[in-house]
Design a protein around this motif. Structure first.
Motif, PDB file in Angstrom:
ATOM      1  N   CYS A   1       1.246   0.329  -4.432  1.00 17.98           N
ATOM      2  CA  CYS A   1       0.766  -0.650  -5.411  1.00 17.98           C
ATOM      3  C   CYS A   1       1.839  -1.042  -6.426  1.00 17.98           C
ATOM      4  O   CYS A   1       1.592  -1.880  -7.288  1.00 17.98           O
TER       5      CYS A   1
ATOM      6  N   LYS B   1       2.262  -7.241  -3.437  1.00 20.78           N
ATOM      7  CA  LYS B   1       1.509  -7.290  -2.178  1.00 20.78           C
ATOM      8  C   LYS B   1       0.690  -6.023  -1.966  1.00 20.78           C
ATOM      9  O   LYS B   1      -0.456  -6.075  -1.531  1.00 20.78           O
TER      10      LYS B   1
ATOM     11  N   SER C   1      -3.391  -5.827  -1.862  1.00 19.88           N
ATOM     12  CA  SER C   1      -4.015  -5.225  -0.687  1.00 19.88           C
ATOM     13  C   SER C   1      -4.984  -4.114  -1.079  1.00 19.88           C
ATOM     14  O   SER C   1      -6.091  -4.025  -0.539  1.00 19.88           O
ATOM     15  N   GLU C   2      -4.594  -3.278  -2.028  1.00 17.71           N
ATOM     16  CA  GLU C   2      -5.453  -2.178  -2.461  1.00 17.71           C
ATOM     17  C   GLU C   2      -6.698  -2.702  -3.183  1.00 17.71           C
ATOM     18  O   GLU C   2      -7.795  -2.185  -2.980  1.00 17.71           O
TER      19      GLU C   2
ATOM     20  N   GLN D   1      -8.146  -5.588  -2.638  1.00 18.47           N
ATOM     21  CA  GLN D   1      -8.998  -6.144  -1.587  1.00 18.47           C
ATOM     22  C   GLN D   1      -9.680  -5.045  -0.787  1.00 18.47           C
ATOM     23  O   GLN D   1     -10.832  -5.184  -0.386  1.00 18.47           O
ATOM     24  N   HIS D   2      -8.988  -3.947  -0.565  1.00 21.20           N
ATOM     25  CA  HIS D   2      -9.550  -2.814   0.161  1.00 21.20           C
ATOM     26  C   HIS D   2     -10.723  -2.188  -0.605  1.00 21.20           C
ATOM     27  O   HIS D   2     -11.673  -1.694  -0.001  1.00 21.20           O
TER      28      HIS D   2
END
Length: 81
Positions: free
Chosen positions: A18, A22, A26-27, A29-30
């Motif tokens: 993190c 990016k 991504s985290e 969104q996860h």
């Protein structure tokens, strides 16, 4: 990477990812689920970053959204060389 300090060993790998935009996106969104929206996922991750690194990645949610928007534009309109 060399020798890791004790504190570095205690930081989860998912948080190390993190450190760049990016990985952070991504985290977030996860972490989004039926019970959690993007703002809640963002705040949860920022709190965890503050615990492990002593500071937040972004100053606030609006700043994160600007970065998210830029990353989406990059993904949808890659620069042609």
């Amino acid at each position: 990477m060399g020798h890791l300090t004790e504190k570095m060993r205690m930081i989860p790998e998912r948080l190390l990812k993190c450190l760049d935009a990016k990985g952070f996106i991504s985290e977030v969104q996860h972490r989004i689920s039926n019970q959690k929206n993007m703002l809640q996922a963002y705040e949860e991750l920022e709190n965890e970053m503050q615990i492990h690194f002593g500071k937040r990645k972004y100053s606030d949610y609006a700043t994160f959204r600007v970065t998210l928007s830029r990353e989406i534009k990059k993904k949808n309109n890659p620069t042609k060389l």
